[in-house]
Structure formats: structure tokens, C-alpha cells
Scaffold this active site. Structure first.
Site, short mmCIF file in Angstrom:
data_model
loop_
_atom_site.label_atom_id
_atom_site.label_comp_id
_atom_site.label_asym_id
_atom_site.label_seq_id
_atom_site.Cartn_x
_atom_site.Cartn_y
_atom_site.Cartn_z
N SER A 13 0.83 -1.22 0.00
CA SER A 13 0.00 0.00 0.00
C SER A 13 0.86 1.27 0.00
O SER A 13 0.37 2.35 0.28
CB SER A 13 -0.97 -0.01 1.19
OG SER A 13 -0.26 -0.11 2.41
N GLU A 84 7.72 0.03 9.19
CA GLU A 84 7.44 -1.34 9.66
C GLU A 84 7.20 -1.37 11.17
O GLU A 84 7.74 -2.22 11.89
CB GLU A 84 8.59 -2.29 9.28
CG GLU A 84 8.93 -2.32 7.79
CD GLU A 84 7.92 -3.08 6.93
OE1 GLU A 84 6.96 -3.65 7.50
OE2 GLU A 84 8.07 -3.07 5.70
N CYS A 142 -7.32 -4.87 -3.74
CA CYS A 142 -7.14 -6.31 -3.68
C CYS A 142 -6.43 -6.82 -4.93
O CYS A 142 -6.68 -6.35 -6.04
CB CYS A 142 -8.51 -6.98 -3.54
SG CYS A 142 -8.46 -8.78 -3.63
#
Ligand SMILES: [Zn+2]
Length: 196
Positions: A13, A84, A142
Site C-alpha cells: 500500500s 514497519e 485487492c
């Protein structure tokens, strides 16, 4: 007022791209930012923050997978950016919350995954959902349809799997962004028809 931000999204993303763009904007104005990443993310080198598109920057600080998060001197730093963030410890998130609200009261923007490939929260992500002043979803589509991706599908030799450790680090061929329906279909989870 400084805020703790959790900008979460699935794999793919462009979270790290977003982080590096924010860092670039600050630095172009001569402002100092601190880039933080988890120690266990060694995909591109121990202290390299890198996007799938190839952009990269050096991390200024590494967060340990266990034990306290020790931040460097934050004098003149106007913002802390965390890549992260799901791989930090829950305690590490508490430390960042103190940076925001106690001292030195500077904003911290955490980028990371909300859930693992089993659709379960990472401990640090749970803590971020509890403590963040602002939650922002970074959206993507998706892999298999046109719905918004909300989960991460793990592929092992091309087949969906629920096996393996939650903190195994992703690479493009192993984790895919998927919507809730496609996640269920790929894992052969039958629709519940008992509640009609
Ligand atoms: Zn889908």
C-alpha cells in the site's frame, strides 16, 4: 499539539513510499527528521529503509525486537518517522507515545501493518490502535478484484498458507494485499449459511 499517528495498510500500500515522501518534504525545508526502523527487518540491509519502487534512505535508529527502545538525542528533530512499526515491541510504542506527549513533545508517525497473514493484530499494532491520537488507513486494491484490500495473504510456493511465524518478513512474491472475500476464498473458508 504533537500527535502519535498510526498510518496502517496492507502489504503493497506504499507505506514506505509515503514515509520517504514525508521525510523528503521536511528535509527539503531544512528540518531534521529521525527515521526509525525495526532491527529485525534486514531485507535491504540492516539500516536501509527501501520501497518496492526502489527509493531508499538510511535509518537513523534501529528498534530492537526485545528490550527497551533507546532513542538517540532528539535535539532539533521535528518529527520521528517509523517504518514497519508492527515489528516494534509494545513497550517501544509506549516509548514513542512518551516522546509525543511528555518529552520532547514531537510528533511520531508510525507506518505499518495492522494484522498478520492470519488476520491477527501484531502486538505493536495493537498498542498503536490503543494509543495513537490519529489513525489513518493507507488504502490499496485487492490483488484479485477491485475491492479495497484489508488483509495480507501469505503464499508459500504459490499456494495460500496459514503456516509460519507471524514476524517472517514479507517480500513481494510471498505476501499479497487482498479483500476480505478473496482472503476467505483463497483459504477455502466457507461462507456461514447457518445464520440466514
Ligand atoms: Zn478481492
Amino acid at each position: 499539539m504533537a500527535k502519535l499517528y498510526f498510518r496502517y495498510g496492507t502489504v503493497g500500500s506504499a507505506k514506505t513510499m509515503n514515509l520517504l515522501a514525508v521525510a523528503h518534504n521536511y528535509r527539503q525545508q531544512g528540518k531534521k527528521v529521525l527515521l526509525l526502523k525495526p532491527e529485525i527487518d534486514t531485507r535491504f540491509g540492516k539500516d536501509i529503509i527501501k520501497t518496492r519502487a526502489g527509493l531508499e534512505a538510511h535509518a537513523d535508529c534501529l528498534a530492537p525486537a526485545a528490550g527497551p527502545l533507546v532513542l538517540p538525542d532528539l535535539t532539533d528533530v521535528v518529527c520521528v518517522l517509523v517504518d514497519e512499526a508492527q515489528f516494534l515491541t509494545a513497550d517501544g510504542i509506549d516509548s514513542l507515545h512518551r516522546v509525543v506527549h511528555l518529552s520532547p513533545k514531537i510528533p511520531v508517525i508510525c507506518y505499518g501493518l495492522r494484522t498478520d497473514f492470519r488476520r491477527q493484530l501484531f502486538p505493536a499494532s495493537q498498542r498503536l490502535l490503543e494509543l495513537a491520537d490519529t489513525l489513518e488507513e493507507i488504502k490499496t486494491i485487492c490483488t484479485y478484484c477491485l475491492h479495497k484490500a484489508v488483509f495480507n495473504l501469505k503464499l508459500c510456493d504459490g499456494s495460500p498458507t496459514l503456516d509460519g511465524p507471524a514476524v517472517e518478513l514479507g517480500c513481494e512474491e510471498k505476501y499479497l494485499p487482498v479483500c476480505a472475500s478473496c482472503y476467505a476464498v483463497k483459504h477455502g473458508i466457507a461462507a456461514d449459511r447457518s445464520t440466514g
